[in-house]
Design an enzyme around this catalytic site. Structure first.
Site, PDB file in Angstrom:
ATOM      1  CG  HIS A 130       2.555   1.343   6.334  1.00  0.00           C
ATOM      2  ND1 HIS A 130       2.481   1.008   6.859  1.00  0.00           N
ATOM      3  CD2 HIS A 130       2.554   1.843   5.566  1.00  0.00           C
ATOM      4  CE1 HIS A 130       1.554  -0.242   6.529  1.00  0.00           C
ATOM      5  NE2 HIS A 130       1.499   0.651   5.348  1.00  0.00           N
ATOM      6  CG  ASP A 207       8.619  -0.597   7.686  1.00  0.00           C
ATOM      7  OD1 ASP A 207       8.990  -0.784   7.244  1.00  0.00           O
ATOM      8  OD2 ASP A 207       7.263   0.648   8.238  1.00  0.00           O
ATOM      9  CD  GLN A 210       7.464   0.683   0.182  1.00  0.00           C
ATOM     10  OE1 GLN A 210       8.153   1.009  -0.402  1.00  0.00           O
ATOM     11  NE2 GLN A 210       6.143   0.689   0.256  1.00  0.00           N
ATOM     12  CE  LYS A 233       5.163  -2.805   1.700  1.00  0.00           C
ATOM     13  NZ  LYS A 233       3.563  -2.201   0.346  1.00  0.00           N
ATOM     14  CB  CYS A 371      -0.604   2.900   5.732  1.00  0.00           C
ATOM     15  SG  CYS A 371      -2.771   2.312   4.937  1.00  0.00           S
TER      16      CYS A 371
HETATM   17  N1  PMP Z   1       6.175  -0.386   6.664  1.00  0.00           N
HETATM   18  C1  PMP Z   1       6.274   0.544   5.019  1.00  0.00           C
HETATM   19  C2  PMP Z   1       6.858   1.242   4.756  1.00  0.00           C
HETATM   20  C3  PMP Z   1       5.182  -0.152   3.981  1.00  0.00           C
HETATM   21  O1  PMP Z   1       5.248   0.977   3.127  1.00  0.00           O
HETATM   22  C4  PMP Z   1       4.288  -1.601   4.061  1.00  0.00           C
HETATM   23  C5  PMP Z   1       3.068  -1.495   3.502  1.00  0.00           C
HETATM   24  N2  PMP Z   1       2.714  -0.117   2.569  1.00  0.00           N
HETATM   25  C6  PMP Z   1       4.155  -1.269   5.705  1.00  0.00           C
HETATM   26  C7  PMP Z   1       5.563  -1.374   6.722  1.00  0.00           C
HETATM   27  C8  PMP Z   1       3.345  -3.025   5.888  1.00  0.00           C
HETATM   28  O2  PMP Z   1       3.769  -4.121   5.076  1.00  0.00           O
HETATM   29  P1  PMP Z   1       3.417  -5.100   5.224  1.00  0.00           P
HETATM   30  O3  PMP Z   1       1.208  -4.677   5.000  1.00  0.00           O
HETATM   31  O4  PMP Z   1       3.102  -5.975   3.896  1.00  0.00           O
HETATM   32  O5  PMP Z   1       3.010  -5.216   6.403  1.00  0.00           O
END
Ligand code: PMP
Length: 413
Positions: A130, A207, A210, A233, A371
């Site tokens: 991401h 990270d 998910q 999430k 993203c």
């Molecule tokens: N990493 C992953 C794999 C994600 O799916 C997301 C959210 N789509 C993020 C990072 C970013 O999370 P946040 O916007 O809540 O900081």
């Protein structure tokens, strides 16, 4: 298909009733919420915790000795305790409360990586990251003359582990990997990667955005050095999250941003900083949000993450078979170890058109690049549609979703 015994005893409809929003109708149809990887819905317990905080306990943390101040501090610090247990951190002092994963990766980029990086150094991530695990590294690389590299993946969406390991060099100062891909659902072999990194003295950041909502997380068993997750999430409020980091790294990290709450003494001759984790928590945090996140963690624990993982796996297998039976449907991400995320395209249809027409049917899926521009580039597509499931979703919803796709195909065809 043989479902795991746990999956069979799982009563999704019972849990579903805990989520008021899931009772909504959208465009005259019962809502089928398949956008959980984007953000998850909130159970009554979380909504009530936030509501109760503002009705009964609202005050600022740590600054007030009065009763409300103590209650607010205990809600906020209580979330730290719960997060520490949730990821099996050795100590609550290794949990930095953040606004989410993005804040957590930026904290590591600016407090950990920036002071250490020299020209020619490298940071290694994977092609399936991401942007939150790409852009912060690019920003600090630009400032230092270091380089960001990405390990390749297979067309099935699995990390090529040998290539990742080969790409760890004496110049690599940090490696990063997504635990579960938000686009492909791939579950990466974090333990194996951590071992390879540590054999070369390289810290590994994971990270876990998910992964945390869908499986048990044990940072000690994973053997990584940094673990980031985001509360929204995880059925908690937006603007909450955490970074877990090994104590020795946190102790050596200068603050990333300054202000109230993070100091020991301040004078115009110089300022001394609080110990971690407060050193990294300048300013008034999202206190009500953390009260809600604490309730979310309790809620998830009350169901049991092993049970959630088993049920979702069964649902994933069911949905995969159903989607693959649709003519012209291309599925992205068929890793052997996979969470319940299904990215897809239908021949001749744009992802946004698919999502818009599915919305007419009451089905919420995300469309776009998720993203993950480099991953879209790898597959040669600008966007995909994505159905991402949670424990409150059911086989009946998958059936309705597949029937909706069939109607949408006719409209587009
Ligand atoms: N990493 C992953 C794999 C994600 O799916 C997301 C959210 N789509 C993020 C990072 C970013 O999370 P946040 O916007 O809540 O900081």
């Amino acid at each position: 298909m043989n479902a795991a015994p746990d999956a069979l005893s799982f009563d999704a409809l019972r849990y579903r009733a805990d989520f008021p929003l899931l009772a909504r109708r959208i465009n005259g149809k019962p809502l089928i919420y398949f956008d959980n990887a984007n953000t998850a819905q909130k159970p009554q317990a979380v909504i009530e915790a936030v509501d109760t905080f503002y009705r009964e306990h609202n005050a600022n943390v740590s600054r007030a000795v009065h009763t409300l101040g103590a209650e607010a501090t205990s809600a906020y610090e209580g979330a730290r305790d719960k997060l520490a247990r949730f990821v099996n951190a050795p100590s609550r002092d290794e949990i930095v409360l953040t606004s989410g994963t993005t804040m957590a990766t930026n904290l590591v980029a600016y407090s950990f990586a920036l002071p250490r990086l020299r020209p020619g150094d490298e940071i290694l991530v994977t092609t399936m990251e991401h942007h939150a695990n790409i852009v912060p590294w690019q920003l600090v690389c630009e400032r230092t003359g270091a380089t960001l590299k990405a390990a390749p993946i297979t067309p099935q969406g699995e990390l090529i582990v040998e290539r990742f390991i080969e790409m760890l060099t004496p110049r690599t100062k940090l490696a990063g990997v997504v635990h579960v891909s938000n686009v492909l659902g791939t579950i990466n072999p974090v333990r194996e990667l951590a071992k390879a990194c540590h054999a070369r003295g390289i810290p590994l950041l994971v990270d876990g955005s998910q992964a945390a909502p869908h499986m048990a997380i044990d940072v000690q068993a994973l053997g990584c050095d940094f673990y980031a997750l985001t509360g929204h999430k995880l059925f908690g409020p937006t603007g909450t999250g955490m970074l877990w980091a090994r104590r020795e790294y946190l102790a050596a990290m200068p603050p990333f941003f300054g202000g109230g709450e993070m100091i020991r003494t301040v004078s115009f001759d110089g300022t001394t900083f609080a110990d971690p984790p407060h050193r990294f928590e300048a300013g008034t945090p999202n206190i009500a949000g953390f009260a809600g996140l604490g309730a979310a963690l309790d809620y998830v624990e009350s169901i049991g993450r092993e049970r959630i993982a088993a049920y979702e796996h069964e649902l994933l297998e069911y949905a995969t078979v159903a989607l693959k039976s649709i003519p012209g449907l291309r599925l992205f991400g068929e890793a052997k170890h996979k969470a319940a995320v299904l990215s897809f395209l239908i021949e001749g249809a744009h992802a946004h058109d698919l999502a818009t027409l599915l919305d007419q049917e009451g089905v919420a899926v995300r469309s776009g690049h998720h993203c993950a521009h480099p991953l879209m580039k790898f597959y040669g597509v600008p966007a995909t549609a994505r159905a991402s499931l949670a424990f409150y979703n059911t086989r009946a919803e998958v059936d309705a979703f597949v029937a909706a796709i069939a109607r949408v195909r006719k409209l587009l065809g």
